[in-house]
Design an enzyme around this catalytic site. Sequence first.
Site, PDB file in Angstrom:
ATOM      1  N   GLU A  98     -88.865 -39.563 -45.075  1.00 53.31           N
ATOM      2  CA  GLU A  98     -90.000 -39.320 -43.811  1.00 53.31           C
ATOM      3  C   GLU A  98     -91.080 -38.573 -44.889  1.00 53.31           C
ATOM      4  O   GLU A  98     -91.842 -38.046 -44.296  1.00 53.31           O
ATOM      5  CB  GLU A  98     -89.338 -38.264 -43.133  1.00 53.31           C
ATOM      6  CG  GLU A  98     -89.030 -36.742 -43.882  1.00 53.31           C
ATOM      7  CD  GLU A  98     -87.997 -36.601 -44.577  1.00 53.31           C
ATOM      8  OE1 GLU A  98     -87.215 -35.445 -44.539  1.00 53.31           O
ATOM      9  OE2 GLU A  98     -87.089 -37.781 -44.861  1.00 53.31           O
ATOM     10  N   ILE A 129     -92.410 -35.274 -42.248  1.00 46.89           N
ATOM     11  CA  ILE A 129     -92.179 -35.141 -40.799  1.00 46.89           C
ATOM     12  C   ILE A 129     -91.366 -33.891 -40.798  1.00 46.89           C
ATOM     13  O   ILE A 129     -89.895 -34.043 -41.264  1.00 46.89           O
ATOM     14  CB  ILE A 129     -91.636 -36.345 -40.267  1.00 46.89           C
ATOM     15  CG1 ILE A 129     -92.739 -37.656 -40.315  1.00 46.89           C
ATOM     16  CG2 ILE A 129     -91.403 -36.090 -38.762  1.00 46.89           C
ATOM     17  CD1 ILE A 129     -92.287 -38.876 -39.646  1.00 46.89           C
TER      18      ILE A 129
END
Length: 274
Positions: A195, A153
Amino acid sequence: MMNRKLMYVLILASLATVLVVNYYSPLESLWMLLLIPAIATVVLFPTWKATITVGLSGFFLMVITEFAFHQEQMPYQHAADLMITGAVEWVVFTVISSFRIKVARLITELEHLALTDPLTKIYNRRYLDLYMEKAIPLSERREDPMTLIMFDIDHFKTINDTYGHNAGDMVLKKVTRVIEGIIRDSDVFVRTGGEEFIIVLPNAPLEQGIKFAERIRKTVEGTRFVYKGKRILVTISLGITEYIKGQDLNQFIEKADQGLYRAKETGRNRVVVI
Protein backbone atom coordinates in the site's frame (compact mmCIF):
# COMPACT_ATOMS: atom_id res chain seq x y z
CA MET A 1 23.33 6.53 -31.03
CA MET A 2 26.28 5.08 -32.96
CA ASN A 3 24.17 2.13 -34.12
CA ARG A 4 21.61 4.48 -35.63
CA LYS A 5 24.35 6.41 -37.42
CA LEU A 6 25.71 3.17 -38.85
CA MET A 7 22.22 2.26 -40.02
CA TYR A 8 21.86 5.59 -41.79
CA VAL A 9 25.22 5.03 -43.49
CA LEU A 10 24.11 1.53 -44.52
CA ILE A 11 20.88 2.86 -46.00
CA LEU A 12 22.60 5.56 -48.05
CA ALA A 13 25.48 3.31 -49.15
CA SER A 14 23.24 0.42 -50.15
CA LEU A 15 20.87 2.77 -52.01
CA ALA A 16 23.77 4.26 -53.96
CA THR A 17 25.05 0.75 -54.74
CA VAL A 18 21.64 -0.30 -56.05
CA LEU A 19 21.52 2.68 -58.39
CA VAL A 20 25.05 2.05 -59.72
CA VAL A 21 24.45 -1.67 -60.24
CA ASN A 22 21.21 -1.10 -62.08
CA TYR A 23 22.74 1.61 -64.25
CA TYR A 24 25.25 -0.87 -65.67
CA SER A 25 23.11 -4.01 -65.60
CA PRO A 26 20.00 -4.78 -67.66
CA LEU A 27 18.76 -7.39 -65.17
CA GLU A 28 15.48 -6.25 -63.63
CA SER A 29 15.86 -8.72 -60.76
CA LEU A 30 18.79 -6.71 -59.39
CA TRP A 31 16.28 -4.13 -58.21
CA MET A 32 15.52 -6.63 -55.44
CA LEU A 33 18.62 -5.16 -53.80
CA LEU A 34 16.37 -2.24 -52.83
CA LEU A 35 15.19 -4.51 -50.02
CA ILE A 36 18.43 -3.79 -48.16
CA PRO A 37 17.92 -0.04 -47.58
CA ALA A 38 14.15 -0.52 -47.31
CA ILE A 39 14.38 -3.13 -44.55
CA ALA A 40 17.10 -1.15 -42.78
CA THR A 41 14.76 1.84 -42.72
CA VAL A 42 11.92 -0.18 -41.21
CA VAL A 43 14.32 -1.57 -38.61
CA LEU A 44 14.87 2.04 -37.51
CA PHE A 45 11.22 3.05 -37.84
CA PRO A 46 9.04 -0.06 -37.29
CA THR A 47 5.62 1.36 -38.22
CA TRP A 48 3.14 0.71 -41.02
CA LYS A 49 3.37 4.35 -42.04
CA ALA A 50 7.11 3.97 -42.61
CA THR A 51 6.55 0.66 -44.40
CA ILE A 52 4.05 2.11 -46.87
CA THR A 53 6.11 5.25 -47.43
CA VAL A 54 9.35 3.35 -48.02
CA GLY A 55 7.66 0.72 -50.18
CA LEU A 56 6.00 3.23 -52.49
CA SER A 57 9.13 5.39 -52.62
CA GLY A 58 11.23 2.39 -53.61
CA PHE A 59 8.78 1.37 -56.32
CA PHE A 60 8.63 4.83 -57.87
CA LEU A 61 12.41 5.18 -57.60
CA MET A 62 12.83 1.93 -59.48
CA VAL A 63 10.43 2.88 -62.28
CA ILE A 64 11.68 6.47 -62.70
CA THR A 65 15.35 5.52 -62.53
CA GLU A 66 14.97 2.60 -64.91
CA PHE A 67 13.18 4.80 -67.41
CA ALA A 68 15.87 7.46 -67.12
CA PHE A 69 18.69 4.90 -67.51
CA HIS A 70 17.24 2.75 -70.26
CA GLN A 71 14.42 4.66 -71.91
CA GLU A 72 15.94 4.20 -75.37
CA GLN A 73 15.96 0.43 -74.95
CA MET A 74 12.93 -0.41 -72.83
CA PRO A 75 10.76 -2.99 -74.66
CA TYR A 76 7.40 -4.06 -73.28
CA GLN A 77 8.86 -7.28 -71.94
CA HIS A 78 11.44 -5.31 -69.98
CA ALA A 79 8.70 -3.12 -68.50
CA ALA A 80 6.63 -6.20 -67.63
CA ASP A 81 9.60 -7.85 -65.93
CA LEU A 82 10.20 -4.64 -64.02
CA MET A 83 6.62 -4.64 -62.75
CA ILE A 84 6.92 -8.28 -61.68
CA THR A 85 10.16 -7.52 -59.84
CA GLY A 86 8.50 -4.59 -58.11
CA ALA A 87 5.51 -6.72 -57.07
CA VAL A 88 7.70 -9.52 -55.70
CA GLU A 89 9.85 -7.00 -53.89
CA TRP A 90 6.75 -5.37 -52.37
CA VAL A 91 5.42 -8.73 -51.08
CA VAL A 92 8.75 -9.72 -49.53
CA PHE A 93 9.21 -6.27 -48.01
CA THR A 94 5.68 -6.25 -46.56
CA VAL A 95 6.10 -9.69 -44.97
CA ILE A 96 9.44 -8.77 -43.39
CA SER A 97 8.14 -5.38 -42.25
CA SER A 98 5.07 -6.99 -40.69
CA PHE A 99 7.28 -9.29 -38.64
CA ARG A 100 9.53 -6.39 -37.59
CA ILE A 101 6.54 -4.26 -36.52
CA LYS A 102 5.09 -7.11 -34.45
CA VAL A 103 8.44 -7.66 -32.73
CA ALA A 104 8.79 -3.93 -32.00
CA ARG A 105 5.29 -3.80 -30.51
CA LEU A 106 5.99 -6.88 -28.38
CA ILE A 107 9.23 -5.34 -27.09
CA THR A 108 7.39 -2.12 -26.25
CA GLU A 109 4.68 -4.04 -24.39
CA LEU A 110 7.24 -6.07 -22.44
CA GLU A 111 9.17 -2.93 -21.51
CA HIS A 112 5.93 -1.31 -20.37
CA LEU A 113 5.03 -4.35 -18.26
CA ALA A 114 8.50 -4.39 -16.72
CA LEU A 115 8.15 -0.76 -15.62
CA THR A 116 4.53 -0.68 -14.43
CA ASP A 117 2.60 -2.14 -11.54
CA PRO A 118 0.14 -4.76 -12.85
CA LEU A 119 -2.67 -3.84 -10.44
CA THR A 120 -2.71 -0.04 -10.50
CA LYS A 121 -1.07 0.42 -13.95
CA ILE A 122 1.22 3.16 -12.64
CA TYR A 123 5.02 2.99 -12.57
CA ASN A 124 6.91 0.61 -10.30
CA ARG A 125 10.12 0.92 -8.29
CA ARG A 126 12.28 -0.16 -11.23
CA TYR A 127 11.01 2.78 -13.26
CA LEU A 128 11.67 5.12 -10.33
CA ASP A 129 15.29 3.97 -10.17
CA LEU A 130 15.77 4.54 -13.90
CA TYR A 131 14.05 7.92 -13.79
CA MET A 132 16.02 9.20 -10.82
CA GLU A 133 19.33 8.19 -12.41
CA LYS A 134 18.71 11.09 -14.79
CA ALA A 135 16.54 13.35 -12.64
CA ILE A 136 18.99 13.77 -9.76
CA PRO A 137 22.01 14.85 -11.86
CA LEU A 138 19.73 17.13 -13.90
CA SER A 139 18.32 18.74 -10.76
CA GLU A 140 21.83 19.31 -9.39
CA ARG A 141 23.15 20.72 -12.65
CA ARG A 142 20.26 23.14 -13.11
CA GLU A 143 19.83 23.77 -9.40
CA ASP A 144 16.13 23.04 -9.77
CA PRO A 145 14.17 22.07 -6.65
CA MET A 146 12.70 18.58 -6.43
CA THR A 147 10.30 17.25 -3.82
CA LEU A 148 9.43 13.67 -2.96
CA ILE A 149 6.24 12.50 -1.26
CA MET A 150 5.93 9.04 0.23
CA PHE A 151 2.55 7.85 1.48
CA ASP A 152 0.66 4.73 2.34
CA ILE A 153 -2.96 3.83 3.03
CA ASP A 154 -3.85 3.90 6.70
CA HIS A 155 -4.81 0.57 8.31
CA PHE A 156 -4.68 -1.18 4.96
CA LYS A 157 -4.21 -4.60 6.57
CA THR A 158 -7.41 -4.04 8.53
CA ILE A 159 -9.25 -3.24 5.30
CA ASN A 160 -8.03 -6.51 3.77
CA ASP A 161 -8.88 -8.51 6.89
CA THR A 162 -12.32 -6.95 7.29
CA TYR A 163 -13.56 -6.70 3.70
CA GLY A 164 -11.28 -9.10 1.81
CA HIS A 165 -8.37 -8.70 -0.58
CA ASN A 166 -10.63 -7.80 -3.48
CA ALA A 167 -11.79 -4.80 -1.47
CA GLY A 168 -8.16 -3.94 -0.79
CA ASP A 169 -7.38 -4.08 -4.50
CA MET A 170 -10.35 -1.82 -5.20
CA VAL A 171 -9.06 0.70 -2.67
CA LEU A 172 -5.55 0.64 -4.16
CA LYS A 173 -6.86 1.20 -7.68
CA LYS A 174 -9.29 3.95 -6.68
CA VAL A 175 -6.71 5.83 -4.62
CA THR A 176 -4.41 5.64 -7.63
CA ARG A 177 -7.08 6.98 -10.00
CA VAL A 178 -7.97 9.81 -7.64
CA ILE A 179 -4.36 10.95 -7.35
CA GLU A 180 -3.73 10.58 -11.08
CA GLY A 181 -6.47 13.14 -11.56
CA ILE A 182 -4.53 15.65 -9.48
CA ILE A 183 -0.84 15.29 -10.35
CA ARG A 184 0.88 17.14 -13.16
CA ASP A 185 2.02 15.44 -16.33
CA SER A 186 5.61 16.00 -15.27
CA ASP A 187 5.14 14.32 -11.88
CA VAL A 188 6.17 10.69 -11.42
CA PHE A 189 3.71 8.46 -9.56
CA VAL A 190 5.03 5.09 -8.39
CA ARG A 191 3.74 2.15 -6.41
CA THR A 192 6.71 0.78 -4.53
CA GLY A 193 4.89 -2.20 -3.07
CA GLY A 194 1.86 -3.15 -0.99
CA GLU A 195 0.00 0.00 0.00
CA GLU A 196 3.04 2.27 -0.29
CA PHE A 197 3.46 4.92 -3.00
CA ILE A 198 5.93 7.63 -4.01
CA ILE A 199 5.31 10.83 -5.96
CA VAL A 200 8.27 12.77 -7.33
CA LEU A 201 7.60 16.44 -8.04
CA PRO A 202 10.34 17.77 -10.34
CA ASN A 203 10.95 21.51 -10.36
CA ALA A 204 8.80 21.91 -7.24
CA PRO A 205 10.08 23.50 -4.00
CA LEU A 206 9.13 22.09 -0.62
CA GLU A 207 6.41 24.70 0.02
CA GLN A 208 4.63 23.75 -3.19
CA GLY A 209 5.04 20.07 -2.36
CA ILE A 210 3.49 20.52 1.08
CA LYS A 211 0.39 22.19 -0.39
CA PHE A 212 0.12 19.45 -2.96
CA ALA A 213 0.50 16.69 -0.36
CA GLU A 214 -2.21 18.25 1.78
CA ARG A 215 -4.47 18.46 -1.25
CA ILE A 216 -3.93 14.75 -1.90
CA ARG A 217 -4.68 13.88 1.71
CA LYS A 218 -7.93 15.84 1.74
CA THR A 219 -9.03 14.49 -1.64
CA VAL A 220 -8.56 10.87 -0.57
CA GLU A 221 -10.27 11.50 2.75
CA GLY A 222 -13.25 13.05 0.95
CA THR A 223 -13.59 10.24 -1.61
CA ARG A 224 -16.30 7.59 -1.15
CA PHE A 225 -15.00 4.02 -1.18
CA VAL A 226 -17.80 1.47 -1.40
CA TYR A 227 -17.38 -2.29 -1.75
CA LYS A 228 -20.44 -4.54 -2.09
CA GLY A 229 -22.62 -1.83 -0.61
CA LYS A 230 -20.34 -1.23 2.38
CA ARG A 231 -18.61 2.11 2.93
CA ILE A 232 -14.90 1.87 3.62
CA LEU A 233 -13.22 4.82 5.30
CA VAL A 234 -9.89 5.45 3.62
CA THR A 235 -7.19 7.92 4.61
CA ILE A 236 -3.50 8.23 3.86
CA SER A 237 -0.40 9.30 5.78
CA LEU A 238 2.32 11.22 3.97
CA GLY A 239 5.97 12.08 4.49
CA ILE A 240 7.54 14.78 2.36
CA THR A 241 11.04 16.09 1.81
CA GLU A 242 13.00 18.26 -0.61
CA TYR A 243 16.09 17.06 -2.40
CA ILE A 244 19.41 18.24 -0.96
CA LYS A 245 22.40 18.38 -3.26
CA GLY A 246 24.68 15.39 -2.77
CA GLN A 247 21.99 12.93 -1.74
CA ASP A 248 21.58 9.66 -3.55
CA LEU A 249 18.18 8.14 -4.24
CA ASN A 250 18.16 5.94 -1.13
CA GLN A 251 18.94 8.91 1.12
CA PHE A 252 16.25 10.98 -0.59
CA ILE A 253 13.64 8.26 -0.08
CA GLU A 254 14.80 7.55 3.46
CA LYS A 255 14.06 11.11 4.55
CA ALA A 256 10.53 10.96 3.14
CA ASP A 257 10.10 7.57 4.80
CA GLN A 258 11.03 9.12 8.14
CA GLY A 259 8.27 11.68 7.62
CA LEU A 260 5.80 8.93 6.75
CA TYR A 261 6.76 7.02 9.90
CA ARG A 262 6.18 10.08 12.06
CA ALA A 263 2.84 10.73 10.38
CA LYS A 264 1.71 7.23 11.29
CA GLU A 265 3.11 7.45 14.80
CA THR A 266 1.37 10.74 15.51
CA GLY A 267 -2.15 9.72 14.51
CA ARG A 268 -2.14 9.05 10.75
CA ASN A 269 -4.10 10.94 8.09
CA ARG A 270 -1.58 13.77 8.09
CA VAL A 271 1.45 15.25 6.29
CA VAL A 272 4.82 15.37 8.04
CA VAL A 273 7.73 17.33 6.62
CA ILE A 274 11.32 16.23 7.09
